[in-house]
Design an enzyme around this catalytic site. Structure first.
Site, PDB file in Angstrom:
ATOM      1  N   GLY A 137       8.648  -5.468   0.332  1.00  0.00           N
ATOM      2  CA  GLY A 137       9.446  -4.347  -0.134  1.00  0.00           C
ATOM      3  C   GLY A 137      10.808  -4.787  -0.634  1.00  0.00           C
ATOM      4  O   GLY A 137      11.703  -5.059   0.150  1.00  0.00           O
ATOM      5  N   GLY A 138      10.944  -4.899  -1.939  1.00  0.00           N
ATOM      6  CA  GLY A 138      12.244  -5.174  -2.542  1.00  0.00           C
ATOM      7  C   GLY A 138      12.767  -6.584  -2.399  1.00  0.00           C
ATOM      8  O   GLY A 138      13.933  -6.851  -2.702  1.00  0.00           O
TER       9      GLY A 138
ATOM     10  N   ASN B 149       5.682   3.270 -10.087  1.00  0.00           N
ATOM     11  CA  ASN B 149       4.418   3.046 -10.788  1.00  0.00           C
ATOM     12  C   ASN B 149       3.374   3.996 -10.243  1.00  0.00           C
ATOM     13  O   ASN B 149       3.369   4.350  -9.065  1.00  0.00           O
ATOM     14  CB  ASN B 149       3.965   1.592 -10.647  1.00  0.00           C
ATOM     15  CG  ASN B 149       3.108   1.358  -9.416  1.00  0.00           C
ATOM     16  OD1 ASN B 149       1.892   1.624  -9.427  1.00  0.00           O
ATOM     17  ND2 ASN B 149       3.716   0.898  -8.337  1.00  0.00           N
TER      18      ASN B 149
ATOM     19  N   ASN C 132       4.313  -0.683   1.879  1.00  0.00           N
ATOM     20  CA  ASN C 132       3.827  -0.327   0.553  1.00  0.00           C
ATOM     21  C   ASN C 132       4.949   0.459  -0.144  1.00  0.00           C
ATOM     22  O   ASN C 132       6.036   0.591   0.399  1.00  0.00           O
ATOM     23  CB  ASN C 132       2.546   0.520   0.698  1.00  0.00           C
ATOM     24  CG  ASN C 132       1.633   0.366  -0.514  1.00  0.00           C
ATOM     25  OD1 ASN C 132       2.107   0.329  -1.649  1.00  0.00           O
ATOM     26  ND2 ASN C 132       0.338   0.279  -0.280  1.00  0.00           N
ATOM     27  N   THR C 133       4.680   1.007  -1.332  1.00  0.00           N
ATOM     28  CA  THR C 133       5.742   1.709  -2.071  1.00  0.00           C
ATOM     29  C   THR C 133       6.087   3.055  -1.437  1.00  0.00           C
ATOM     30  O   THR C 133       5.274   3.653  -0.734  1.00  0.00           O
ATOM     31  CB  THR C 133       5.301   1.958  -3.522  1.00  0.00           C
ATOM     32  OG1 THR C 133       4.049   2.652  -3.503  1.00  0.00           O
ATOM     33  CG2 THR C 133       5.131   0.665  -4.283  1.00  0.00           C
TER      34      THR C 133
ATOM     35  N   CYS D 214      -4.126   4.837   0.461  1.00  0.00           N
ATOM     36  CA  CYS D 214      -4.931   5.657  -0.454  1.00  0.00           C
ATOM     37  C   CYS D 214      -5.380   6.951   0.208  1.00  0.00           C
ATOM     38  O   CYS D 214      -5.576   7.003   1.416  1.00  0.00           O
ATOM     39  CB  CYS D 214      -6.190   4.922  -0.901  1.00  0.00           C
ATOM     40  SG  CYS D 214      -6.047   3.169  -0.926  1.00  0.00           S
TER      41      CYS D 214
ATOM     42  N   LYS E 279      -4.818  -8.516  -6.698  1.00  0.00           N
ATOM     43  CA  LYS E 279      -4.796  -7.120  -7.155  1.00  0.00           C
ATOM     44  C   LYS E 279      -5.726  -6.240  -6.315  1.00  0.00           C
ATOM     45  O   LYS E 279      -6.885  -6.594  -6.103  1.00  0.00           O
ATOM     46  CB  LYS E 279      -5.218  -7.088  -8.632  1.00  0.00           C
ATOM     47  CG  LYS E 279      -5.430  -5.710  -9.227  1.00  0.00           C
ATOM     48  CD  LYS E 279      -4.136  -4.963  -9.400  1.00  0.00           C
ATOM     49  CE  LYS E 279      -4.413  -3.501  -9.798  1.00  0.00           C
ATOM     50  NZ  LYS E 279      -3.227  -2.649  -9.597  1.00  0.00           N
TER      51      LYS E 279
ATOM     52  N   GLY F  84      -2.567   3.444 -10.113  1.00  0.00           N
ATOM     53  CA  GLY F  84      -3.776   4.070  -9.576  1.00  0.00           C
ATOM     54  C   GLY F  84      -4.903   3.092  -9.310  1.00  0.00           C
ATOM     55  O   GLY F  84      -6.072   3.407  -9.528  1.00  0.00           O
TER      56      GLY F  84
ATOM     57  N   LYS G 233      -2.157  -2.948   5.701  1.00  0.00           N
ATOM     58  CA  LYS G 233      -0.929  -2.729   4.922  1.00  0.00           C
ATOM     59  C   LYS G 233      -0.519  -1.268   5.025  1.00  0.00           C
ATOM     60  O   LYS G 233      -1.241  -0.378   4.577  1.00  0.00           O
ATOM     61  CB  LYS G 233      -1.123  -3.137   3.457  1.00  0.00           C
ATOM     62  CG  LYS G 233       0.165  -3.020   2.637  1.00  0.00           C
ATOM     63  CD  LYS G 233       0.041  -3.676   1.271  1.00  0.00           C
ATOM     64  CE  LYS G 233       1.342  -3.535   0.486  1.00  0.00           C
ATOM     65  NZ  LYS G 233       1.234  -4.131  -0.854  1.00  0.00           N
TER      66      LYS G 233
END
Lengths: 245, 304
Positions: free
Chosen positions: B245-246, B70, B194-195, B132, B46, B73, B167
């Site tokens: 990713g997916g 999502n 990443n997303t 971020c 995480k 955060g 990443k």
């Protein structure tokens, strides 16, 4: 948590929007009143979390309200449909809490998990009063089922079409029910009003939009007096004293 | 025939390329309750920041066709608590190399996290999430410019001897330029993607579904985008790539590797199927047999 295939053995409307579904199979993952299951549905990405109303050796009962795509799909399922289900999710209620006269308060679709809880508390010799709150008479379900378990039942409707007119907090006050602990499940504003109105300790089952339902995604976190907690894994049941309103 | 699933990332040997992606596996504890997680190649834990974070307000999750948004955060207990409590617990249930996923809102934060995690023996790779926002640069994400991506890479590399994977965020115009900037700044590998930034609106309530309005879109829907970006980046850099990713099936793992990935992360699928990684690993040898693949390393980047 267990992943099992369960078969729909019954799926009937209790009110125009509330359905009762029976699922048969290995339900040994369900160990406490107040836990929930998550159902995978064709064409939807995330599983749908639904609280367990009752469970026995080979079958569990869920009661759900049609509020969106997932529950709408569920309402159309025929008997014999097989579902991929995660069972035994969440902590559940503390049925062994030392009390004599527990008060159980349910609002709308928050009523179902209190059914198994009532059964367990009565089996432990507790004197159970159940206060059930609904918007109107046509939305009332399960009141007689709670009575059949041996609980004293008080019904409140917001429009006064049956029982006491007003909210569950009005019903508690007007009926003069005596209690030394409470358990509750329902919409957040109801839980908040209840926690502020009650003088004893108690526990509430919270609802939050979930991602996984088993504690890994942090989607349903809330801040409590004991720090950040996941509604799906550390809850959904929290002590009144832990909840920050 | 015995199929060889093993891969190597900067000298770190993995029994197979399957790695749960950061944020979809916690610190392993919940998953270890349902299967032996030692079957995994590694775990990307995480996303950890210097300070403890509660994250964003709820609702943080929105359902989408073939995916979800999502806006958690970066909720996490902070790097000190991760080292003191989470890693000792993880060590009890997982005996393989770990990927430490790190986030920060300033270069100093990234550096401090990496310095602390550098001392953890089981941490084999540092995976630095640069999606971020940089609080010192008007909130623009580090990963959106080659210069700031390189600056983070350089700063982090200076304080660790462990391999550093950057990443990358897919929310950029030229992913290759950013990957190359990271490589030039000393990155040992690249993880992507990443997303994707996404948004849903509740049309009945006339409000965004997510409290924070927008969030990261992931799930099977983004797989083609991830494959494309892995392909572009893997062919432009000489360092290894972890594809993410997916990914939902063993076939997806093969596809990612053919595009150029050496390791493959499984993310959102874990949220809908807690056994996803286990099933993918068990299925891989059969898919390899069907496709005539003896060693997974034979197919890495075979698409020219």
């Amino acid at each position: 948590m267990q992943r099992v295939v369960l078969t729909v053995t019954k799926n009937e409307a209790l009110t125009p929007l509330i359905y009762e579904m029976h699922l048969a199979g290995d339900v040994s993952g369900v160990t406490r009143a107040g836990q929930f299951v998550e159902i995978a549905l064709d064409g939807l990405y995330l599983r749908r979390p639904i609280s367990v109303c009752n469970y026995d050796e080979d079958e569990l009962t869920i009661i759900y309200k049609v509020v969106g795509k997932g529950t709408d799909l569920m309402s159309q399922m025929a008997e014999g449909t097989q579902l991929d289900v995660l069972t035994g999710l969440g902590n559940g209620f503390d049925v062994d809490y030392e009390c004599q006269k527990p008060l159980l308060v349910g609002g709308g679709v928050g009523v179902p998990p209190l059914y198994r809880l009532t059964r367990d508390l009565i089996a432990r010799g507790r004197e159970v009063t159940v206060v059930l709150g609904f918007n109107t008479e046509s939305e009332i379900f399960y009141a007689e089922k709670f009575e059949a378990l041996g609980a004293k039942v008080v019904v409140a409707t917001a429009d006064g079409s049956q029982g006491i007119k007003g909210f569950v907090t009005d019903a508690i006050r007007e009926s003069g029910v005596e209690y030394d602990y409470f358990y509750s499940c329902g919409p957040l504003p109801m839980l908040k009003a209840l926690c502020l109105a009650t003088t004893t300790s108690g526990e509430v089952s919270l609802e939050e939009r979930m991602g996984c339902g088993f504690g890994i995604c942090m989607g349903c976190s809330i801040m409590t007096t004991n720090g950040a907690k996941r509604v799906c894994k550390d809850g959904p049941v929290f002590k009144k004293e832990e909840v920050i309103w | 025939m015995v199929r060889d699933l093993s891969v190597e990332l900067c000298g770190v040997k993995l029994d197979n390329p399957v790695i749960p992606a950061s944020g979809t596996f916690g610190f392993g504890k919940e998953m270890a309750e349902i299967y032996d997680i030692n079957i995994l190649g590694s775990i990307s834990f995480k996303g950890t920041t210097r300070d403890a974070r509660f994250g964003n307000p709820t609702p943080r999750i929105a359902e989408c066709p073939s995916g979800l948004i999502n806006s958690v955060g970066l909720q996490n207990p902070g790097v000190d608590a991760v080292i003191a409590h989470e890693l000792p617990e993880l060590r009890k249930i997982f005996r393989k190399p770990i990927i430490a996923n790190i986030s920060g809102f300033s270069i100093e934060e990234y550096v401090e996290c990496c310095q602390k995690l550098d001392k953890e023996e089981q941490v084999a790779i540092l995976e630095v999430n640069i999606s971020c926002p940089n609080v010192h640069n008007g909130g623009m994400a580090f990963g959106t410019s080659p210069e700031s991506a390189a600056a983070v890479t350089k700063a982090v590399k200076a304080v660790t001897t462990k391999p550093v994977f950057i990443k990358l965020s897919p929310n950029v115009t030229d992913i290759v330029a950013i990957a190359k900037a990271c490589e030039e700044a000393g990155a040992d590998g690249i993880t992507l993607i990443n997303t994707m930034l996404g948004m849903r609106i509740d049309i009945a309530r006339r409000k965004p579904v997510i409290a924070n309005k927008m969030g990261g879109f992931s799930g099977a829907a983004i797989f083609p985008i991830a494959v494309r970006m892995v392909y572009q980046v893997a062919h432009a850099v000489k360092i290894p790539v972890i594809g993410c990713g997916g990914v939902a099936t063993a076939e997806d793992v093969i596809e990612m590797m053919m595009a150029g990935a050496t390791g493959v992360q499984v993310g959102a699928e874990n949220l809908r199927n807690p056994y996803a990684c286990k099933e993918i690993i068990e299925e891989l040898p059969y898919v390899m047999e069907r496709l005539g693949i003896e060693k997974l390393t034979d197919i890495i980047g075979i698409i020219e």
